[in-house]
Design a protein around this motif. Sequence first.
Motif, mmCIF file in Angstrom:
data_model
loop_
_atom_site.group_PDB
_atom_site.id
_atom_site.type_symbol
_atom_site.label_atom_id
_atom_site.label_comp_id
_atom_site.label_asym_id
_atom_site.label_seq_id
_atom_site.Cartn_x
_atom_site.Cartn_y
_atom_site.Cartn_z
ATOM 1 N N LYS A 3 69.159 21.451 49.213
ATOM 2 C CA LYS A 3 69.626 21.501 47.828
ATOM 3 C C LYS A 3 69.205 22.802 47.147
ATOM 4 O O LYS A 3 69.703 23.141 46.093
ATOM 5 N N TYR A 4 68.298 23.545 47.754
ATOM 6 C CA TYR A 4 67.822 24.807 47.185
ATOM 7 C C TYR A 4 68.600 26.023 47.684
ATOM 8 O O TYR A 4 68.445 27.110 47.158
ATOM 9 N N TYR A 5 69.411 25.843 48.689
ATOM 10 C CA TYR A 5 70.056 26.964 49.378
ATOM 11 C C TYR A 5 70.828 27.884 48.432
ATOM 12 O O TYR A 5 70.745 29.106 48.548
ATOM 13 N N ASP A 6 71.559 27.340 47.498
ATOM 14 C CA ASP A 6 72.411 28.157 46.612
ATOM 15 C C ASP A 6 71.713 28.640 45.349
ATOM 16 O O ASP A 6 72.301 29.374 44.566
ATOM 17 N N ARG A 7 70.482 28.258 45.166
ATOM 18 C CA ARG A 7 69.758 28.709 43.967
ATOM 19 C C ARG A 7 69.417 30.187 44.090
ATOM 20 O O ARG A 7 69.192 30.704 45.169
ATOM 21 N N GLN A 8 69.336 30.870 42.953
ATOM 22 C CA GLN A 8 69.039 32.301 42.937
ATOM 23 C C GLN A 8 67.562 32.588 42.668
ATOM 24 O O GLN A 8 67.175 33.730 42.507
ATOM 25 N N GLY A 12 65.333 29.332 46.470
ATOM 26 C CA GLY A 12 66.590 29.609 47.161
ATOM 27 C C GLY A 12 66.445 30.728 48.176
ATOM 28 O O GLY A 12 66.958 30.637 49.297
ATOM 29 N N ARG A 16 67.003 30.245 52.216
ATOM 30 C CA ARG A 16 67.967 31.044 52.988
ATOM 31 C C ARG A 16 67.278 31.808 54.110
ATOM 32 O O ARG A 16 67.785 31.896 55.227
#
Length: 58
Positions: A3-8, A12, A16
């Motif tokens: 759920k953190y993958y797309d956070r900036q 995130g 990644r």
Amino acid sequence: MSKYYDRQNDAGKLTRRLVQEMEYLWQFLKEAGVEPANNHTVRILCIPPGGFEYIFDL
């Protein structure tokens, strides 16, 4: 995917990076002869015989 993958934010970025490196993190379990500390950073962090006095000439 996490759920953190797309956070900036930092979470995130870390997620990644871990996804990119995941296959290499456990290489020592997959291949015989690869030591768990077989990388530059771990070797730097290991304290040599003599401890900090040896490193910093105290």
